[in-house]
Design an enzyme around this catalytic site. Structure first.
Site, PDB file in Angstrom:
ATOM      1  N   LYS A   1      48.208  58.654  56.365  1.00 48.47           N
ATOM      2  CA  LYS A   1      48.940  58.260  57.575  1.00 48.47           C
ATOM      3  C   LYS A   1      50.425  58.200  57.248  1.00 48.47           C
ATOM      4  O   LYS A   1      50.800  57.953  56.103  1.00 48.47           O
ATOM      5  CB  LYS A   1      48.435  56.887  58.012  1.00 48.47           C
ATOM      6  CG  LYS A   1      48.893  56.452  59.370  1.00 48.47           C
ATOM      7  CD  LYS A   1      48.014  55.328  59.903  1.00 48.47           C
ATOM      8  CE  LYS A   1      48.484  54.937  61.280  1.00 48.47           C
ATOM      9  NZ  LYS A   1      47.557  54.012  61.942  1.00 48.47           N
TER      10      LYS A   1
ATOM     11  N   ASP B   1      46.559  57.351  69.898  1.00 49.43           N
ATOM     12  CA  ASP B   1      45.114  57.554  70.029  1.00 49.43           C
ATOM     13  C   ASP B   1      44.661  57.702  71.479  1.00 49.43           C
ATOM     14  O   ASP B   1      43.711  57.053  71.912  1.00 49.43           O
ATOM     15  CB  ASP B   1      44.338  56.430  69.317  1.00 49.43           C
ATOM     16  CG  ASP B   1      44.493  56.503  67.806  1.00 49.43           C
ATOM     17  OD1 ASP B   1      43.936  57.447  67.218  1.00 49.43           O
ATOM     18  OD2 ASP B   1      45.182  55.647  67.219  1.00 49.43           O
TER      19      ASP B   1
HETATM   20  C1  RNT Z   1      43.790  54.576  61.829  1.00 53.13           C
HETATM   21  C2  RNT Z   1      42.893  55.698  61.470  1.00 53.13           C
HETATM   22  C3  RNT Z   1      41.438  55.374  61.400  1.00 53.13           C
HETATM   23  C4  RNT Z   1      40.994  54.484  62.528  1.00 53.13           C
HETATM   24  C5  RNT Z   1      39.512  54.275  62.607  1.00 53.13           C
HETATM   25  C6  RNT Z   1      39.140  53.158  63.535  1.00 53.13           C
HETATM   26  O1  RNT Z   1      45.082  54.959  62.013  1.00 53.13           O
HETATM   27  O2  RNT Z   1      43.105  56.755  62.343  1.00 53.13           O
HETATM   28  O3  RNT Z   1      40.709  56.535  61.322  1.00 53.13           O
HETATM   29  O4  RNT Z   1      41.414  54.984  63.763  1.00 53.13           O
HETATM   30  O5  RNT Z   1      39.014  54.091  61.346  1.00 53.13           O
END
Ligand code: RNT
Ligand code: ZN
Length: 427
Positions: free
Chosen positions: A228, A296
């Site tokens: 990330k 998201d």
């Molecule tokens: C978080 C990640 C991870 C989560 C899930 C819930 O930034 O994207 O994959 O969204 O594990």
């Protein structure tokens, strides 16, 4: 079979056949593509363990649409409803906090038995399962660090949780006869500019080595690592960055997970696949949609989704790639969110499979970029919709927007009768 669907399909088939595209073969190929549907869209990433715990880890769900699942049974009922509107057989992606048990168990002590009900349900439904340790929404992650925590005792806790999670993944794989991908994502990072960027990464590397020390049967469990660029509260530095996990994954034979929302706003995951494919053991996609940030949003048919599907199809990467969804929108009907994201992901793969790839590659090699551009543009309006409708009809799921009426009906007869989420908490 609806006569209109059939007539349009026959016409479309002829058009594609002119370019050497065997539509029947494409439909067979598409039917084999499993998408891992993330359970956490069904209840805004709350889970069933540590129910009083707020969602943390620098991720956020907005919206308060009524009807979120409050119990494992409600969540399974909702998943079943969604799958009845999605063509094909797929997988469900679980997080550790979705354990289905009455036992008060700490997450570093989770065992396969806490997921037995999920496994028997998956068997009954013909679904596969994937898994994730939950390294957030816990008091031991409150200061923003887990596997890279400076305190060895806290690190130990998270290492044990991740080890327990891999065993649960292997149990899923063994029970269901389908490999489970267990994906490690941690939120660790600093809000403000750090002095030492190296030490936390060194600790994360050591923790991961420990997590993965035990060899598990790769037919049952495969490990993935997810990077990330920033999170809420970790804007200045994230320990598990893309470079970190590219290095770790390639060096240790781990699957590298690319989440569409985890890069700089103009950086795309589609652009990375052809490089990653040459060096990594496998790829896991978190198909998501960042809007200005890692928001998201529900996956729509946008250029990036299509480009991602094209890269997978053109370079024949479908075999090494595991496709999962990762979004959470609490502002609309949550079942609709799943259906829209799943159907779009499948539809994007279909569109990519309906392109004259070999011919385009040939004209590119010959330097005929005029033909390349002309055909790529014309194919954008080829009748893939007619082929998609036939795919849905053959799989006995609603054609086009007919699925929406079923979701509305379910909302009325099931979701609207549910109380607020808190009401289901054991007192
Ligand atoms: C978080 C990640 C991870 C989560 C899930 C819930 O930034 O994207 O994959 O969204 O594990
Ligand atoms: Zn993700």
């Amino acid at each position: 079979m609806n006569a209109g669907v059939d007539a349009s399909y026959q016409e479309a088939k002829k058009l594609y056949a002119k370019h050497g595209i065997d539509v029947e073969a494409v439909l067979e190929k598409l039917a084999k593509m499993k998408v891992s549907m993330h359970c956490w869209q069904g209840d805004d990433v709350r889970g069933f363990l540590n129910r009083d715990q707020e969602l943390t880890g620098g991720i956020a769900v907005t919206g308060n649409y009524p009807g979120a699942a409050r119990t494992p049974d409600e969540l399974r009922q909702d998943l079943e409803k969604a799958f009845s509107l999605i063509p094909g057989k797929h997988k469900v992606n679980l997080h550790a906090i979705y354990a289905d048990t009455e036992e008060k168990v700490e997450i570093d002590r989770l065992e396969p038995k806490h997921f037995e009900r999920w496994v028997s349900w998956a068997k009954e439904q013909g679904l596969g399962l994937d898994f994730n340790p939950t390294c957030f929404s816990h008091e031991k992650s409150e200061d923003g660090f887990t596997l890279s925590h400076p305190d060895p005792a806290i690190r130990r806790f998270w290492i044990d949780h991740c080890k327990a999670s891999r065993k649960i993944g292997a149990y899923f794989g063994e029970q269901l006869g389908q490999t489970c991908v267990t994906n490690v994502w941690i939120p660790d990072g600093f809000k403000d500019t750090p002095v030492d960027r190296l030490a936390p990464r060194q600790r994360l590397k050591d923790s991961l080595d420990e997590v993965f020390r035990e060899e598990l049967n790769p037919a049952h469990n495969l490990d993935a690592v997810e990077s990330k660029v920033f999170g809420i509260g970790s804007e200045s530095y994230v320990v598990g960055s893309h470079e970190f996990y590219m290095g770790y994954g390639v060096a240790n034979g781990k699957i590298i997970c690319l989440d569409a929302g985890h890069f700089h706003p103009t950086e795309t995951i589609s652009g990375k696949l052809s490089s990653l494919a040459l060096f990594s053991k496998g790829i896991l996609l978190h198909v998501s949609r960042p809007v200005r940030w890692d928001s998201d949003h529900v996956v729509i048919m946008d250029d990036e989704l299509l480009d991602t599907a094209r890269e997978l199809v053109r370079h024949d990467l479908l075999g090494m790639t595991h496709i999962g969804l990762d979004f959470f929108d609490g502002s609309i009907n949550r079942i609709a969110a799943w259906v829209i994201g799943m159907r779009n992901t499948q539809k994007a793969l279909l569109r990519a499979m309906l392109e004259p790839t070999d011919y385009l590659r040939q004209v590119e090699l010959e330097g005929d970029y005029t033909t390349r551009l002309a055909l790529m543009e014309e194919f954008k309006s080829y009748p893939f919709g007619a082929v998609w409708d036939m795919f849905c009809a053959r799989h006995n799921v609603p054609v086009r927007e007919e699925w929406l009426a079923e979701v509305k009906q379910y909302e009325q007869s099931v979701l609207s009768l549910r109380g607020q989420w808190k009401a289901a908490l054991p007192s």
